[in-house]
Design a protein around this motif. Structure first.
Motif, mmCIF file in Angstrom:
data_model
loop_
_atom_site.group_PDB
_atom_site.id
_atom_site.type_symbol
_atom_site.label_atom_id
_atom_site.label_comp_id
_atom_site.label_asym_id
_atom_site.label_seq_id
_atom_site.Cartn_x
_atom_site.Cartn_y
_atom_site.Cartn_z
ATOM 1 N N ALA A 131 9.315 37.561 -42.317
ATOM 2 C CA ALA A 131 8.527 36.710 -41.257
ATOM 3 C C ALA A 131 8.094 36.224 -42.528
ATOM 4 C CB ALA A 131 6.706 37.794 -40.981
ATOM 5 N N MET A 132 7.600 36.512 -43.941
ATOM 6 C CA MET A 132 7.706 35.122 -44.715
ATOM 7 C C MET A 132 8.486 34.121 -45.060
ATOM 8 S SD MET A 132 5.448 37.173 -48.151
ATOM 9 C CE MET A 132 4.480 37.899 -48.416
ATOM 10 N N GLN A 133 9.898 34.583 -44.799
ATOM 11 C CA GLN A 133 11.027 33.271 -44.548
ATOM 12 C C GLN A 133 10.658 32.398 -43.453
ATOM 13 O OE1 GLN A 133 15.032 35.183 -44.243
ATOM 14 N NE2 GLN A 133 14.385 36.414 -46.191
ATOM 15 N N GLN A 134 9.826 32.898 -42.506
ATOM 16 C CA GLN A 134 9.922 32.203 -41.391
ATOM 17 C C GLN A 134 8.819 31.265 -41.418
ATOM 18 O OE1 GLN A 134 10.399 34.289 -37.696
ATOM 19 N NE2 GLN A 134 12.424 34.956 -38.155
ATOM 20 N N ASN A 135 7.641 31.851 -42.123
ATOM 21 C CA ASN A 135 6.487 31.350 -41.920
ATOM 22 C C ASN A 135 6.061 30.741 -44.150
ATOM 23 O OD1 ASN A 135 4.845 32.033 -39.483
ATOM 24 N ND2 ASN A 135 6.239 34.189 -40.033
ATOM 25 N N LYS A 136 6.692 30.188 -44.057
ATOM 26 C CA LYS A 136 6.251 29.379 -45.388
ATOM 27 C C LYS A 136 5.060 28.739 -45.862
ATOM 28 C CE LYS A 136 11.364 29.888 -46.805
ATOM 29 N NZ LYS A 136 12.419 29.444 -47.735
ATOM 30 N N ASP A 137 4.395 28.845 -44.617
ATOM 31 C CA ASP A 137 3.005 27.583 -44.567
ATOM 32 C C ASP A 137 1.972 29.017 -44.944
ATOM 33 O OD1 ASP A 137 4.457 25.009 -45.376
ATOM 34 O OD2 ASP A 137 4.206 25.208 -42.962
#
Length: 144
Positions: A57-63
């Protein structure tokens, strides 16, 4: 937008500013459900279950930003904080003594994303033979 009258100022002074969806904010560490990418329970944070899902999830949602429950001991939060640092995602520990929640960490945005499934399902534990769990069978194995 309407002008505030004296009653509004008094009410705000006594009870604090008006908030939308207060119960959701108490449950989800200060944010509301429609902004959440992924939510981990305290148990999942303490047992490191869901770290791979959080990593994805962090890889896909860096903002996004990570909100961490401050009631969870620091030693259980090392991996989550390391993941946040790895992807340069800001994190904040939230401590709210007035609200009880079973949420341990939340990856969230400042705007609505309306993701349908935000919780990680615990993986089912393999079925055990009931005989293996009985006290006498354990003693039998120990002496056998």
């Amino acid at each position: 937008m309407e002008k505030k009258n004296v009653d509004d100022y008094l009410t705000e002074g006594i009870y604090g500013p008006k908030e939308t969806k207060r119960s959701e904010r108490e449950k989800f560490l200060g944010t509301i459900r429609e902004r959440i990418v992924i939510a981990l329970t305290k148990g999942q944070v303490m047992s490191d279950k869901g770290l791979t899902k959080l990593d994805e999830a962090m890889q896909q949602n860096k903002d996004a930003k990570l909100l961490i429950n401050g009631d969870v001991s620091y030693r259980f939060l090392k991996e989550e904080k390391a993941l946040a640092n790895k992807y340069d995602i800001p994190y904040t520990e939230i401590i709210n003594k007035e609200a009880e929640t079973d949420i341990g960490a939340v990856l969230t945005y400042d705007h609505a994303i309306d993701k349908e499934h935000i919780f990680i399902e615990d993986e089912p534990v393999g079925e055990k033979n009931q005989e293996d769990d009985t006290f006498f069978s354990k003693i039998k194995r120990w002496f056998g």
